[in-house]
Motif scaffolding. Structure first.
Motif, PDB file in Angstrom:
ATOM      1  N   ASP A  56      10.136  14.509  58.608  1.00 13.39           N
ATOM      2  CA  ASP A  56       9.422  15.776  58.614  1.00 13.39           C
ATOM      3  C   ASP A  56       8.219  15.655  57.936  1.00 13.39           C
ATOM      4  OD1 ASP A  56      11.628  16.859  60.090  1.00 13.39           O
ATOM      5  OD2 ASP A  56      12.557  17.672  58.443  1.00 13.39           O
ATOM      6  N   VAL A  59       5.481  14.389  60.478  1.00 11.75           N
ATOM      7  CA  VAL A  59       4.980  15.340  61.237  1.00 11.75           C
ATOM      8  C   VAL A  59       4.031  16.394  60.837  1.00 11.75           C
ATOM      9  CG1 VAL A  59       5.955  16.982  63.008  1.00 11.75           C
ATOM     10  CG2 VAL A  59       7.088  14.745  62.530  1.00 11.75           C
ATOM     11  N   ALA A  60       4.410  16.840  59.549  1.00 11.05           N
ATOM     12  CA  ALA A  60       3.548  17.668  58.942  1.00 11.05           C
ATOM     13  C   ALA A  60       2.449  17.313  58.707  1.00 11.05           C
ATOM     14  CB  ALA A  60       4.119  18.281  57.626  1.00 11.05           C
ATOM     15  N   GLU A  61       2.148  16.065  58.084  1.00 12.01           N
ATOM     16  CA  GLU A  61       0.851  15.416  57.966  1.00 12.01           C
ATOM     17  C   GLU A  61      -0.080  14.968  59.134  1.00 12.01           C
ATOM     18  OE1 GLU A  61       2.275  11.879  55.766  1.00 12.01           O
ATOM     19  OE2 GLU A  61       1.781  12.980  53.689  1.00 12.01           O
ATOM     20  N   LYS A  62       0.726  14.847  60.289  1.00 13.37           N
ATOM     21  CA  LYS A  62       0.222  14.367  61.623  1.00 13.37           C
ATOM     22  C   LYS A  62      -0.568  15.701  61.895  1.00 13.37           C
ATOM     23  CE  LYS A  62       0.785  12.236  66.052  1.00 13.37           C
ATOM     24  NZ  LYS A  62       1.737  11.609  66.914  1.00 13.37           N
ATOM     25  N   ARG A  63      -0.007  16.904  61.886  1.00 13.62           N
ATOM     26  CA  ARG A  63      -0.453  18.110  62.400  1.00 13.62           C
ATOM     27  C   ARG A  63      -1.455  18.837  61.098  1.00 13.62           C
ATOM     28  NH1 ARG A  63       5.172  20.235  62.037  1.00 13.62           N
ATOM     29  NH2 ARG A  63       4.982  21.553  60.247  1.00 13.62           N
ATOM     30  N   HIS A  64      -1.801  18.042  60.348  1.00 14.40           N
ATOM     31  CA  HIS A  64      -2.562  18.356  59.069  1.00 14.40           C
ATOM     32  C   HIS A  64      -2.160  19.618  58.536  1.00 14.40           C
ATOM     33  CE1 HIS A  64      -5.215  15.225  60.617  1.00 14.40           C
ATOM     34  NE2 HIS A  64      -5.404  15.799  61.934  1.00 14.40           N
ATOM     35  N   ASP A  65      -0.673  19.788  58.257  1.00 13.79           N
ATOM     36  CA  ASP A  65      -0.507  20.826  57.674  1.00 13.79           C
ATOM     37  C   ASP A  65       0.363  20.424  56.027  1.00 13.79           C
ATOM     38  OD1 ASP A  65       1.071  23.130  56.581  1.00 13.79           O
ATOM     39  OD2 ASP A  65       2.438  23.289  58.309  1.00 13.79           O
ATOM     40  N   HIS A  68       2.835  22.370  54.250  1.00 14.39           N
ATOM     41  CA  HIS A  68       4.146  22.109  54.407  1.00 14.39           C
ATOM     42  C   HIS A  68       4.535  20.663  53.929  1.00 14.39           C
ATOM     43  CE1 HIS A  68       8.002  22.776  56.572  1.00 14.39           C
ATOM     44  NE2 HIS A  68       7.895  21.831  57.510  1.00 14.39           N
TER      45      HIS A  68
END
Length: 88
Positions: A56, A59-65, A68
């Motif tokens: 998780d 995924v958050a890092e990949k979408r630059h969040d 989160h």
């Protein structure tokens, strides 16, 4: 009838940990609480939860969040502190 809070108490995880499982598995939090109760019965299941949270975060890092991802890191720290068998 059991409430979500009842299920939360039975599974032994925090709301954040349950939310991370629900996010990873794309299931409602009540289902994630049931999964958690099962997975926390042994170290293999706890390692699985650790992997869910780590994925998780990725995924958050990949979408630059970043916000989160940081929240999930805090969830991971708490999980590892309360479930040390997840590191076995």
């Amino acid at each position: 009838m059991l409430t979500f809070d009842d299920c939360l108490g039975l599974c032994g995880l925090s709301k954040g940990e349950i939310a991370a499982i629900a996010e990873h598995e794309h299931v409602p939090e009540i289902v994630a609480a049931e999964m958690a109760a099962y997975l926390c019965q042994n170290s293999a299941g706890e390692r699985c939860i650790r992997r869910f949270i780590l994925e998780d975060i990725a995924v958050a890092e990949k979408r630059h969040d970043a916000h989160h991802a940081e929240s999930l890191r805090a969830v991971l720290v708490h999980f590892l502190a309360t479930h040390p068998r997840a590191l076995e």
